[in-house]
Structure formats: structure tokens, C-alpha cells
Design an enzyme around this catalytic site. Structure first.
Site, PDB file in Angstrom:
ATOM      1  N   HIS A   1     -10.973  -4.824   9.790  1.00  0.00           N
ATOM      2  CA  HIS A   1     -11.634  -4.619   8.446  1.00  0.00           C
ATOM      3  C   HIS A   1     -12.830  -3.780   8.568  1.00  0.00           C
ATOM      4  CE1 HIS A   1      -8.717  -7.318   7.184  1.00  0.00           C
ATOM      5  NE2 HIS A   1      -9.110  -7.422   6.022  1.00  0.00           N
TER       6      HIS A   1
ATOM      7  N   GLU B   1       0.787  -1.242  -0.016  1.00  0.00           N
ATOM      8  CA  GLU B   1       0.233  -0.134  -0.045  1.00  0.00           C
ATOM      9  C   GLU B   1       0.770   1.325  -0.075  1.00  0.00           C
ATOM     10  OE1 GLU B   1      -0.745  -2.531   1.797  1.00  0.00           O
ATOM     11  OE2 GLU B   1      -2.810  -3.211   0.942  1.00  0.00           O
TER      12      GLU B   1
END
Lengths: 327, 328
Positions: free
Chosen positions: B131, B62
């Protein structure tokens, strides 16, 4: 590619001397509180690296990006010392309008995408800039300097790996000046042969180069450029160098703790002294010319200081809020 | 002719597809955007259509997805970088906050960063603590980047087109809960249906209370409004669409009419969208205030896995109804 005639070599000498003069003047101005920003990372000692690497660039076509020790890069590229000094002082005529300061020099005209102050933060930018060159088939390469400290963080891993996967045209040059801030390289890296990290990313390991020897640096980066031009993707070079003014000039403890080591480098490995010796061996009549160059660079830096101090500070609301967004 | 209905994922896909056809500089990069066809199927079929040059699978990295998009944008491309979910974009905070958002200002306008960072966002489906975030306010905290999250298909289409065409870095988040949600598409099929950046939308006019929200909150607000209308309460619903730039005009105008506000956010309550709106309203509309401003947010906990605990933690229409009733 620059041809290594006398004129070219003398110009390299000029660039290195200009950088040294500029940096030592910055040091002085900092101690006199005429440069007031807390961070000032000087390039003194590393001049051969910037000059020798940049000599391989076609300025305006090829790209370059670096970390916060960026003055020497800006000067070697040919940015006007006046605007650089004005940036040091946070004036409106600074190259970044006084908004960036010492660590954030840049020049669109020179494809100098900036100095960056988050360690490793510019490495993915280098990958992205190289992607544009590849995408648009411009034939340009990117030189990305990487501090030895940055080579230990996640940005380094992700950026060099992506460069390996995508065959991006980047010449990654680790500037191993012995320390990441105050921590010696061998206390921060599991394997001090930093160039060997290339193997893990499938890019070319070009080994080490003596960063104090401008001719060696030039040749190494030239070889790197040939590799990148051939479409084979990135290379990694580790340049061994030393910084004369510590991590930043505010770090007073540096001077005493490493005094002997520093003296050794200055005495025997100073890049400007070494190169001058080389020039004087090669061209027996050159000393006077080189003396003149030194005097000229002193004058250029003096004029830059005068220019900068006469440039106003930005101080309006309009200036404060300008360029947060593209309107 | 009645407008087509499309699920939000297809509206996003269409916008991206059309923009890639319109502008050669636009490309997508991210985890699983190519061969895998996109984790959320927004880039379904793209690699076949555009090839690997413009549909770039990345490693699970990322930091470099964020930062390379910044560099490519500075150099003249128009990347649409995808973070599979916003949770993973936390790994790219430095690239987004210290670089994407600051480079234009830090170099006094010398460089622009026309990059779009797409990310699936939101809570639910027992995705568990790491998440389950809707952290747009974190990103909207910093000047230099725009942040938005659409509530329906037509908006998703028009807002994504606007984002790709804009010269600023934009975080574009997409509620996972809305991807499959069908909605009418705009009548305008010219390919240039581009919604203005920073403009909210009055979804439903009303007179008694204003509900300010965005993304999935709009759906909860609509359901709450239907329930409340049975009790004779007239609800105005304002979908802000953009957290930055924030459409304060539309907020103040609505509040000055209804004099009451409930702010609905899927994100956490502390230092939030709700806090910001409440502060803005009291600063600018104090004389129009007839009741305390209420906020409906996620519970102030890391989201638990177990089904009933998760439902307790999330906002829903019933909680919006209850909040309205407290101030009516």
C-alpha cells in the site's frame, strides 16, 4: 427486427459467403506475404454466428464489440470490404488508417466499437458502453462476443458481475469454438457448460445454441434482445462453433493435429452448406440466384484486394504521430 | 477579498461537484464512492445530491472499473472513475495502458476516451509494502494518457476541472499526505478556474539551483529552500504538476538560469521521473550544466512497516538539503 422473408434470408446467405470469400482470400494473401502482419485470425466456420446475431441489431443504434477474430463482424455489419482489406494490408485507406490491423477493425457509424486483442480486454468496455445506453435511456443493447478462452479470465468475471449488479443491457455471447488458442475448452474450464456461469452473476442463463445454424442463432439472440429490452439486464448465451483456420493462420501445427475433427465439421456442420441446403429446400428455384451471389462476392473481394493494394502505405512522421492524443 | 483556505480533499470535492452540476454526462464510479461517502471523503454527500445513477458504487473490481470507464467514455459519457488507492490500479493496468491509452490511436482517431481515473497515491503512515507506492511514472511511460498529481488545493481544483473537461484519458493522482493539507483557493470563483494541461509552475524563483518536483515533493522543497536560504543559497522550485505532458520548456528555462538541478520524487529511483528529467536536461542543456544532476527519491526497497525504517526510506526536506549541498 428483421423479417424472415426470402430477401432477408438471401441476404444472410450473401453475408456468410462474403465473409468466407474474404477470409479465404486473406489466408491466400497471407501465404503470399501480401498481408504481412503476424496475426491473422480468420472467421471461416463461424459465419452463422456473426450473421445471425447481427441480424437482430438496429445498425447504428445498437452496439457491438468483439475480440480479435473480428473480420466477419465487420463484414456482416456492412463495413466496406475495401477498407477492411486495406486495413489488413496497413494502408491509409484502412478502416483504422492502417494503425490497427486485422485485430482492430471498428466503425463508429455502425456502433462497432472494435475488435480487441487482449483476451477479455473488451468485456469491461462492453459494460461501459451498455452503461451509456442505460444512462441516456437510448433503448439500445450491446452484443459482446466472448471467446471461450476469455470466459476463464478475470475480465469475464468482473464484467459479467458488474452487468448483473447494474442490470446492464448486454447480450454476452460466448463463442465456444472448442479452443482457447491451442488448449481445448475442457482442459481450461472447470465446468465446460460455460453458459452456467451466468448463475453466479445473477444474469439470465440462456443455455447453448448451435452456432452453425443461423436460424437457431437468430432466434436465440432475438429472445435475448426481448429480455434485455424488458429492462431485466444481461443474458449469457453459449454458442457452439468451430474455427477452420486455427487460432491464427500462423499456427501451422493446428491443421495436422486436428485434421480429422476439422474435416468432420466441414463435412457435416458447415454453416454455409447447411443454410444453402435449407434455402434450396424452401425455395425450389433459388440455386441459380445463390450461385450468382457466390460469384458476386468473389468479385467484391477481388475488387477489395485491388483497392487495398493500390492504396498507399502511411509513411510520414505526421501520420506516425497523428491521433496519439485528442488535440 | 482574501481567498478561502480549503484542504486539498475539499478543493477536489468542490471541483468534482461543480463539474457534475455543469455537465450531466459527468458521473463518478468506484469502490465506496457513494453510500460510504468516499474512502477519502472526496465524494462526501454526492450520493444524496446526485443519486445512484451518477454516483455509482462498484464491487471491488478494478479491472472493470478501469475498463467500464473506458467504454462509457467512448460511448459519450464523461466518467470520473476512482481507484481507492493507486496500489489497486495495478489490477487495472491492462484497462489503462492497453485500452484507455491506446484506443484513440489504434483506431486512428475514430474513438475518444474522455475518462478521468482518480487515485490516492503516496507513501507513509506505515501502510506497508503493497500500500505504499507512488507509481505515476509507470503510467506516464505510455503515450496516449495524461498523468498528473497536484501539490496544493488551488492546483488540485484547477487541474481536476481541466482533466474532466479534456477529451483524453487522464490519470489524476492525489497524495494521501496532502488531502488534509489546507491551502488558499483561487480568487476566481466563477467555476471556470481551469489550469492548462501540461503546464508546470515556478513556485519560488531562485538563482543557484533548481529543484524539480511535483505533488508532496513541493512541500519538502519549500522547507529545504528555507533552510538553504539561511546559508545564502537561492533555490528555484518548479512544480511540474504533470508527468505527461511534461513541461520541458519550464525545466530547460529554469536550468539554463541556475545551471544546477536536484530532482525530488516520492517514487522509486529506477526508470523514474528523476531519470527522465535528468536525461532530458543533459540532452538539451548540456552546455549549461555546472554540476551533476542529483536525485532525491524513495529508497530502492519495498517499503517496510516499522516506523524508523519507513522514515529512512522516504524522501524529506533534510535529504533535499543534503542533495543541494553536494552540488553547490
Amino acid at each position: 427486427m428483421a423479417r424472415l422473408n426470402r430477401e432477408t434470408l438471401v441476404d444472410w446467405y450473401r453475408q456468410m459467403v462474403l465473409t468466407r470469400e474474404f477470409e479465404e482470400t486473406c489466408y491466400q494473401l497471407y501465404t503470399e506475404k501480401r498481408i504481412t502482419g503476424v496475426y491473422l485470425h480468420l472467421y471461416s466456420g463461424q459465419e452463422a454466428l456473426g450473421t445471425g446475431a447481427i441480424a437482430n441489431m438496429e445498425i447504428g443504434k445498437d452496439h457491438i464489440i468483439t475480440a480479435y477474430r473480428d473480420h466477419g463482424i465487420a463484414l456482416c455489419l456492412g463495413m466496406d470490404p475495401k477498407n477492411i482489406m486495406a486495413e489488413m494490408m496497413g494502408r491509409v485507406d484502412g478502416s483504422s488508417g492502417g494503425k490497427g490491423g486485422s485485430m482492430h477493425l471498428a466503425s463508429r457509424k455502425h456502433n462497432f466499437w472494435g475488435g480487441y486483442a487482449i483476451v477479455g480486454g473488451h468485456l469491461p468496455l462492453a459494460a461501459g458502453i451498455a452503461l451509456e445506453a442505460q444512462y441516456n435511456e437510448t433503448g439500445a443493447f450491446v452484443i459482446s462476443f466472448v471467446g471461450d478462452g476469455a470466459s476463464n479470465n478475470g475480465y469475464f468475471h468482473e464484467s459479467l458481475n458488474l452487468a448483473g449488479v447494474w442490470d446492464l443491457p448486454v447480450i454476452w455471447i460466448i463463442v465456444n469454438n472448442g479452443f482457447g488458442m491451442g488448449t481445448a475448452t475442457d482442459r481450461a474450464a472447470g465446468n465446460v457448460n460455460l453458459h452456467e456461469r451466468a448463475i453466479g452473476y445473477g444474469i439470465k442463463d440462456m443455455g447453448r445454441v448451435d452456432g452453425q445454424d443461423i436460424l437457431a442463432v437468430y432466434e436465440k439472440v432475438n429472445e435475448a434482445a426481448q429480455h434485455v429490452w424488458s429492462g431485466k439486464g444481461s443474458v449469457l448465451i453459449e454458442a457452439i462453433t468451430y474455427r477452420y483456420r486455427g487460432h491464427g493462420v500462423s499456427d501451422k501445427q493446428y491443421d495436422s493435429a486436428f485434421a480429422e475433427e476439422l474435416a468432420e465439421w466441414k463435412e457435416n456442420k458447415d454453416p454455409i452448406v447447411l443454410f444453402r441446403r435449407h434455402l434450396e429446400d424452401k425455395y425450389k428455384d433459388i440455386s441459380g440466384e445463390l450461385d450468382d451471389i457466390v460469384a458476386e462476392q468473389k468479385k467484391i473481394v477481388e475488387e477489395a484486394v485491388e483497392f487495398a493494394e493500390n492504396s498507399p502505405f502511411p509513411d510520414t512522421e505526421e501520420q506516425l504521430y497523428a491521433n496519439v492524443y485528442v488535440e | 477579498m482574501a481567498a478561502r483556505n480549503l484542504p486539498m480533499r475539499e478543493a477536489l470535492r468542490l471541483a468534482l461537484l461543480e463539474e457534475m452540476h455543469r455537465d450531466e454526462r459527468v458521473f463518478v464510479m468506484g469502490e465506496e464512492v457513494g453510500v460510504w461517502q468516499g474512502t477519502h471523503r472526496v465524494t462526501r454527500g454526492f450520493i444524496e445530491e446526485f443519486g445512484e445513477k451518477r454516483v455509482r458504487d462498484t464491487p471491488i473490481s478494478e479491472m472493470v472499473i478501469g475498463g467500464a470507464a473506458v467504454g462509457a467514455a467512448m460511448a459519450g459519457l464523461r466518467p470520473v472513475a476512482e481507484f481507492m488507492t493507486i496500489n489497486f490500479a495495478f489490477l487495472a493496468l491492462d484497462a489503462l495502458i492497453n485500452h484507455a491509452a491506446k484506443i484513440h490511436y489504434m483506431f486512428d482517431g475514430m474513438f475518444t476516451v474522455p475518462a478521468v481515473f482518480r487515485a490516492a497515491t503516496g507513501w507513509g503512515d506505515q501502510a506497508t509494502a503493497t500500500h505504499s507506492h507512488m507509481p505515476e511514472p509507470i503510467f506516464a511511460h505510455f503515450p496516449g494518457m495524461y498523468v498528473c498529481s497536484p501539490s496544493n488545493s488551488a492546483d488540485a481544483y484547477g487541474m481536476l476541472k481541466a482533466s474532466i473537461r479534456d477529451d483524453n484519458p487522464i490519470l489524476f493522482t492525489e497524495s494521501i499526505g496532502l488531502y488534509s493539507h489546507p491551502g488558499p483557493m483561487p480568487e476566481d470563483e466563477s467555476g471556470d478556474y481551469v489550469l492548462p494541461i501540461g503546464k508546470g509552475n515556478v513556485v519560488q524563483e531562485g538563482t543557484d539551483v533548481s529543484i524539480f518536483t511535483y505533488a508532496r515533493g513541493v512541500e519538502w522543497a519549500k522547507r529545504a529552500a528555507r533552510t538553504l536560504s539561511e546559508d545564502g543559497v537561492s533555490v528555484e522550485i518548479v512544480d511540474l504538476r504533470w508527468l505527461r505532458p511534461l513541461d520541458t520548456d519550464i525545466i530547460f528555462e529554469s536550468f539554463r538560469k541556475t545551471n544546477r538541478a536536484v530532482i525530488v520524487e516520492e517514487s522509486l529511483p529506477m526508470y523514474s521521473f528523476g531519470s527522465e528529467l535528468a536525461a532530458q536536461i543533459q540532452e538539451h542543456c548540456f552546455d549549461y550544466m555546472d554540476a551533476p544532476i542529483k536525485r532525491v527519491s524513495a529508497a530502492d526497497v519495498p517499503l517496510p512497516y516499522s516506523k524508523y525504517l519507513e522514515l529512512m526510506a522516504l524522501p524529506d526536506a533534510d535529504k533535499v538539503v543534503a542533495a543541494v549541498k553536494e552540488i553547490i
